[in-house]
Design a protein around this motif. Structure first.
Motif, PDB file in Angstrom:
ATOM      1  N   PHE A   2     -24.867 -32.400  -8.843  1.00 34.95           N
ATOM      2  CA  PHE A   2     -23.406 -32.351  -8.803  1.00 34.95           C
ATOM      3  C   PHE A   2     -22.847 -33.251  -9.894  1.00 34.95           C
ATOM      4  O   PHE A   2     -23.352 -34.351 -10.112  1.00 34.95           O
ATOM      5  N   GLN A   3     -21.810 -32.774 -10.558  1.00 37.73           N
ATOM      6  CA  GLN A   3     -21.096 -33.595 -11.533  1.00 37.73           C
ATOM      7  C   GLN A   3     -19.665 -33.087 -11.579  1.00 37.73           C
ATOM      8  O   GLN A   3     -19.424 -31.885 -11.700  1.00 37.73           O
ATOM      9  N   GLU A   4     -18.725 -34.026 -11.443  1.00 38.26           N
ATOM     10  CA  GLU A   4     -17.312 -33.666 -11.527  1.00 38.26           C
ATOM     11  C   GLU A   4     -16.520 -34.909 -11.911  1.00 38.26           C
ATOM     12  O   GLU A   4     -16.866 -36.019 -11.513  1.00 38.26           O
ATOM     13  N   SER A   5     -15.479 -34.692 -12.702  1.00 40.74           N
ATOM     14  CA  SER A   5     -14.576 -35.783 -13.097  1.00 40.74           C
ATOM     15  C   SER A   5     -13.144 -35.343 -12.884  1.00 40.74           C
ATOM     16  O   SER A   5     -12.841 -34.152 -12.923  1.00 40.74           O
ATOM     17  N   VAL A   6     -12.286 -36.322 -12.676  1.00 46.42           N
ATOM     18  CA  VAL A   6     -10.854 -36.080 -12.523  1.00 46.42           C
ATOM     19  C   VAL A   6     -10.133 -36.876 -13.594  1.00 46.42           C
ATOM     20  O   VAL A   6     -10.392 -38.071 -13.772  1.00 46.42           O
ATOM     21  N   GLN A   7      -9.247 -36.200 -14.303  1.00 46.37           N
ATOM     22  CA  GLN A   7      -8.453 -36.871 -15.330  1.00 46.37           C
ATOM     23  C   GLN A   7      -7.316 -37.641 -14.658  1.00 46.37           C
ATOM     24  O   GLN A   7      -6.649 -37.133 -13.766  1.00 46.37           O
ATOM     25  N   ILE A   8      -7.106 -38.873 -15.098  1.00 43.47           N
ATOM     26  CA  ILE A   8      -6.041 -39.722 -14.567  1.00 43.47           C
ATOM     27  C   ILE A   8      -4.768 -39.416 -15.354  1.00 43.47           C
ATOM     28  O   ILE A   8      -4.755 -39.554 -16.579  1.00 43.47           O
ATOM     29  N   ASN A  10      -1.648 -39.592 -17.480  1.00 40.94           N
ATOM     30  CA  ASN A  10      -1.106 -40.588 -18.416  1.00 40.94           C
ATOM     31  C   ASN A  10      -2.009 -41.806 -18.600  1.00 40.94           C
ATOM     32  O   ASN A  10      -1.545 -42.861 -19.046  1.00 40.94           O
ATOM     33  N   ASN A  11      -3.280 -41.692 -18.207  1.00 45.19           N
ATOM     34  CA  ASN A  11      -4.253 -42.793 -18.304  1.00 45.19           C
ATOM     35  C   ASN A  11      -3.796 -44.040 -17.546  1.00 45.19           C
ATOM     36  O   ASN A  11      -4.113 -45.166 -17.928  1.00 45.19           O
ATOM     37  N   ILE A  12      -3.064 -43.809 -16.449  1.00 49.55           N
ATOM     38  CA  ILE A  12      -2.594 -44.910 -15.598  1.00 49.55           C
ATOM     39  C   ILE A  12      -3.038 -44.604 -14.165  1.00 49.55           C
ATOM     40  O   ILE A  12      -2.517 -43.689 -13.527  1.00 49.55           O
ATOM     41  N   TRP A  13      -4.021 -45.384 -13.679  1.00 45.72           N
ATOM     42  CA  TRP A  13      -4.520 -45.187 -12.323  1.00 45.72           C
ATOM     43  C   TRP A  13      -3.653 -46.003 -11.383  1.00 45.72           C
ATOM     44  O   TRP A  13      -3.733 -47.226 -11.338  1.00 45.72           O
ATOM     45  N   GLU A  14      -2.811 -45.315 -10.646  1.00 41.52           N
ATOM     46  CA  GLU A  14      -1.891 -45.989  -9.735  1.00 41.52           C
ATOM     47  C   GLU A  14      -2.627 -46.439  -8.478  1.00 41.52           C
ATOM     48  O   GLU A  14      -3.556 -45.785  -8.016  1.00 41.52           O
ATOM     49  N   GLU A  15      -2.168 -47.556  -7.946  1.00 37.54           N
ATOM     50  CA  GLU A  15      -2.810 -48.204  -6.808  1.00 37.54           C
ATOM     51  C   GLU A  15      -2.960 -47.271  -5.606  1.00 37.54           C
ATOM     52  O   GLU A  15      -3.965 -47.309  -4.908  1.00 37.54           O
ATOM     53  N   ASP A  16      -1.986 -46.429  -5.364  1.00 38.73           N
ATOM     54  CA  ASP A  16      -2.022 -45.557  -4.182  1.00 38.73           C
ATOM     55  C   ASP A  16      -2.509 -44.135  -4.502  1.00 38.73           C
ATOM     56  O   ASP A  16      -2.349 -43.232  -3.701  1.00 38.73           O
TER      57      ASP A  16
END
Length: 134
Positions: A2-8, A10-16
């Protein structure tokens, strides 16, 4: 396996803003290596990232791990692969694991950096690979 990625966004990972992956497991006999895949920009402000990994088993049971991923060495040089300002990191999280039951496992990632908006993280993903004996 298995391999999968999720794009964040605006390249900003919000806390919630948690990221989750559903993995269908059929093989409970073979062993696997579990990797966390992270892509960061060189503008990311830290040498590491803390995350919480919440696992939900097919039975509904849950487990929570706190993980620190080292992204730069003591001199500030990025450890990931890539050219220019983007670095790809393939970080071993758990080695030689077996899944106890077949069914759907959910792996949820939560950033644990105590920042409302964590700038510079582009993608978060997982890779489950057949364990390679040394």
């Amino acid at each position: 396996m298995f391999q999968e990625s999720v794009q964040i966004p605006n390249n900003i990972w919000e806390e919630d803003s948690n990221i989750s992956f559903d993995v269908e497991v059929k093989d409970t006999m073979n062993s696997y290596d579990f990797y966390i895949d992270l892509r960061n920009e060189s503008e990311y402000g830290y040498a590491n990232i803390f995350m919480f990994v919440n696992t939900t088993f097919p039975s509904g049971k849950t487990a929570r791990d706190t993980v620190e991923c080292i992204l730069a060495d003591k001199t500030g040089r990025w450890l990931g692969n890539g050219l220019g300002s983007i670095k790809d990191n393939h970080i071993l999280f758990k080695e030689n694991i077996r899944f106890p039951n077949s069914g759907t496992y959910t792996f949820e990632f939560e950033q644990g950096m105590r920042e409302e908006k964590l700038n510079g993280i582009m993608d978060v993903g997982i890779s489950l690979e057949s364990h390679k004996r040394k």
